[in-house]
Design a protein around this motif. Structure first.
Motif, short mmCIF file in Angstrom:
data_model
loop_
_atom_site.label_atom_id
_atom_site.label_comp_id
_atom_site.label_asym_id
_atom_site.label_seq_id
_atom_site.Cartn_x
_atom_site.Cartn_y
_atom_site.Cartn_z
N GLN A 51 25.15 34.64 64.61
CA GLN A 51 25.84 34.15 65.80
C GLN A 51 25.31 32.76 66.17
O GLN A 51 24.11 32.53 66.17
N GLY A 52 26.23 31.86 66.50
CA GLY A 52 25.82 30.52 66.92
C GLY A 52 25.41 29.62 65.78
O GLY A 52 24.86 28.54 66.01
N LEU A 53 25.67 30.02 64.53
CA LEU A 53 25.30 29.20 63.38
C LEU A 53 26.09 27.89 63.38
O LEU A 53 27.28 27.86 63.68
N ARG A 54 25.39 26.79 63.06
CA ARG A 54 26.01 25.48 62.80
C ARG A 54 25.47 25.00 61.45
O ARG A 54 24.27 24.82 61.30
N ILE A 55 26.36 24.82 60.49
CA ILE A 55 25.90 24.44 59.16
C ILE A 55 26.89 23.45 58.55
O ILE A 55 28.10 23.55 58.75
N ALA A 56 26.35 22.46 57.82
CA ALA A 56 27.17 21.42 57.19
C ALA A 56 26.74 21.26 55.74
O ALA A 56 25.61 21.59 55.35
N ASP A 57 27.65 20.73 54.95
CA ASP A 57 27.37 20.38 53.55
C ASP A 57 26.67 19.03 53.50
O ASP A 57 27.21 18.02 53.94
N PHE A 58 25.44 19.02 52.93
CA PHE A 58 24.68 17.79 52.71
C PHE A 58 24.45 17.58 51.22
O PHE A 58 23.47 16.96 50.82
N GLY A 59 25.33 18.07 50.36
CA GLY A 59 25.00 18.19 48.94
C GLY A 59 25.55 17.15 48.00
O GLY A 59 25.61 17.39 46.79
N THR A 60 25.96 15.98 48.48
CA THR A 60 26.61 15.02 47.60
C THR A 60 25.69 14.48 46.51
O THR A 60 26.04 14.42 45.33
N ARG A 61 24.49 14.07 46.87
CA ARG A 61 23.66 13.29 45.96
C ARG A 61 23.19 14.06 44.74
O ARG A 61 22.98 13.48 43.67
N ARG A 62 23.01 15.37 44.87
CA ARG A 62 22.54 16.14 43.73
C ARG A 62 23.48 17.31 43.44
O ARG A 62 23.04 18.39 43.05
N ARG A 63 24.76 17.05 43.56
CA ARG A 63 25.76 18.08 43.32
C ARG A 63 25.92 18.33 41.81
O ARG A 63 25.59 17.48 40.98
N HIS A 64 26.47 19.48 41.49
CA HIS A 64 26.82 19.79 40.10
C HIS A 64 27.95 18.88 39.63
O HIS A 64 27.91 18.35 38.52
N SER A 65 28.95 18.70 40.46
CA SER A 65 30.07 17.80 40.17
C SER A 65 30.87 17.61 41.44
O SER A 65 30.72 18.38 42.41
N PHE A 66 31.74 16.61 41.46
CA PHE A 66 32.60 16.41 42.62
C PHE A 66 33.52 17.60 42.84
O PHE A 66 33.68 18.09 43.96
N LEU A 67 34.16 18.08 41.76
CA LEU A 67 35.07 19.21 41.90
C LEU A 67 34.36 20.44 42.43
O LEU A 67 34.91 21.19 43.24
N TRP A 68 33.12 20.64 41.99
CA TRP A 68 32.37 21.81 42.45
C TRP A 68 31.97 21.65 43.92
O TRP A 68 32.07 22.60 44.70
N GLN A 69 31.56 20.47 44.32
CA GLN A 69 31.25 20.25 45.73
C GLN A 69 32.49 20.50 46.59
O GLN A 69 32.40 21.15 47.64
N ASP A 70 33.62 20.01 46.15
CA ASP A 70 34.87 20.21 46.88
C ASP A 70 35.18 21.70 47.01
O ASP A 70 35.59 22.17 48.07
N TRP A 71 34.98 22.46 45.94
CA TRP A 71 35.20 23.90 45.98
C TRP A 71 34.23 24.57 46.96
O TRP A 71 34.63 25.43 47.75
N CYS A 72 32.98 24.18 46.91
CA CYS A 72 31.98 24.76 47.82
C CYS A 72 32.34 24.50 49.27
O CYS A 72 32.18 25.38 50.14
N VAL A 73 32.78 23.29 49.57
CA VAL A 73 33.17 22.96 50.94
C VAL A 73 34.35 23.82 51.38
O VAL A 73 34.36 24.34 52.51
N GLN A 74 35.34 24.01 50.52
CA GLN A 74 36.48 24.85 50.88
C GLN A 74 36.03 26.30 51.11
O GLN A 74 36.52 26.97 52.03
#
Length: 430
Positions: free
Chosen positions: A185-208
């Motif tokens: 409850q009350g969680l606030r979380i964001a994606d900070f994973g650009t610089r060491r991501r597996h790939s752009f497509l994978w980061q986009d999938w994770c965000v979705q």
């Protein structure tokens, strides 16, 4: 939804650009760039790649010709009309025209400067030199390219159905993490994973996946291109780069001691609200807070990015209390090496005491641990840092001495000036 496995399989047939946009970068980079262009436009800097996981021999894994091809492609990129419209007209953190017309005119005309690349002892020496506002924008795309090329080198040995199964397992692994976070409850979380991501497509999938699985508890992504394409909040403030360069420019020990606060004074003139987040650990959190001017206590929050996160948060709470501030109104952003267990523990410990938020990085967008033979896709610690400014070396002390960087003599001087005593060493995973 993109069939990631098929796209990965097809990478072997032709050049597939990894970075396709200048806003495929972290939001804080653009905010800092605007501040630098305003306050330090003529400063000359050098950025260098630093592989803190020396066992991963990048030059043995990643083809030099392919790396050059990807970097050369980035140098041809410019801001598209749609990207410019998004930056000029969108509302960020409740503020319209976050980016000034002067900055946007400069950014629209920008092409990234040259790079220098050499192979040495199984690693790449990759450096960028020139004016600070231009060179700083190489950091994120350079890291993203190297991380994805390393992944492609491993994936290129796999067959199509192996790839399908691999990504199915990785998707399941991430979704199980999302399900564990749902009850908070009350969680606030964001994606900070650009610089060491597996790939752009994978980061986009994770965000979705995070957006669907957590709803409004997922507050956004640091990646500007994904934020634009997915109609999400772009998240970020500032990073260690600013105090490191400001400190390197100091002409005396007295100026050096004032440098971290000069950075935030300049930031204070440009931003308010949730953009006023202190990152205090560049030269040691405790000493920074002890000497901090009173006006900083009125800022919105503090980001914890090294050392033991619970210790950093407790230090922040005591500091706010000592300055007459109510910690329950303040935000603590945890952003160092997070994964689900740590997020759950920190949320439970500090909920109700401060407003907690989490910037989830590499172990969100690049957790393929245990999914390949010999753990060939396990994430590793790769950074690209400002190592010199106007010919002087930069220094970072951190709250974890294993993250310290700079010449030994300068590190000793900074420790003396900033009153840094004994520090506990903590393993650096990512």
């Amino acid at each position: 939804m993109v069939d990631i496995a098929t796209r990965v399989y097809n990478h072997r047939w032709k050049m597939d650009p990894i970075v396709r946009s200048l806003i495929d970068t972290d939001f804080y980079k653009l905010l800092m760039c605007q501040s630098v262009l305003r306050n330090k436009p003529d400063t000359q800097v050098r950025f260098s790649l630093i592989n803190r996981t020396s066992a991963v021999r990048l030059a043995d894994l990643v083809d030099e010709g392919e790396l050059r091809e990807q970097l050369d492609h980035i140098r041809k990129l410019s801001l598209s009309r749609g990207e410019s419209t998004w930056m000029r007209g969108n509302t960020f953190y409740g503020k319209r025209q976050m980016f000034t017309p002067e900055f946007m005119d400069w950014f629209e005309a920008l092409r990234l400067p040259p790079y220098h690349l050499e192979r040495r002892d199984g690693q790449y020496e990759l450096t960028f030199e020139g004016s600070w506002p231009e060179v700083m924008l190489w950091e994120i795309p350079a890291l993203a390219v190297l991380m994805e090329l390393r992944a492609r080198a491993v994936l290129g040995r796999m067959k199509k159905f192996e790839l399908q199964v691999l990504y199915a397992r990785a998707m399941t692994k991430l979704w199980e993490k999302v399900e564990r976070l749902r009850p908070l409850q009350g969680l606030r979380i964001a994606d900070f994973g650009t610089r060491r991501r597996h790939s752009f497509l994978w980061q986009d999938w994770c965000v979705q996946a995070m957006h669907e699985g957590l709803g409004d508890r997922f507050v956004g992504t640091s990646n500007c291109l994904i934020a634009k394409n997915r109609d999400l909040e772009a998240i970020g403030t500032n990073a260690h780069e600013l105090p490191m360069v400001y400190a390197a420019l100091a002409d005396s020990d007295e100026d050096l001691a004032r440098a971290p606060y000069k950075v935030l004074a300049d930031w204070h003139e440009e931003h308010d609200g949730n953009l006023r987040i202190i990152l205090p650990d560049t030269f040691g959190t405790s000493g920074f807070l002890e000497r901090a001017p009173d006006w900083l206590a009125g800022w919105t929050g503090i980001r914890i990015d090294s050392g033991k996160p619970e210790d950093g948060a407790e230090t922040a709470i005591r500091w706010w209390q000592s300055r007459g501030e109510d910690p329950r109104t303040k935000m603590v952003i945890f952003s160092d090496g997070l994964d689900v267990d740590r997020i759950i523990d920190l949320h439970a410990r500090f909920s109700g005491r401060v407003r907690t938020s989490f910037g989830w990085g590499t172990l969100l967008t690049n957790d393929f641990r245990g999914l390949t033979p010999e753990d060939a896709l396990a994430p590793f610690s790769l950074v690209c840092k400002a190592v010199a400014a106007n010919g002087r070396p930069t220094v970072k002390l951190s709250d974890n001495p294993r993250k310290a960087m700079g010449p030994a003599g300068e590190i000793a001087r900074y420790r003396r000036v900033f009153g840094v005593g004994e520090q506990a060493e903590i393993d650096v995973l990512v």
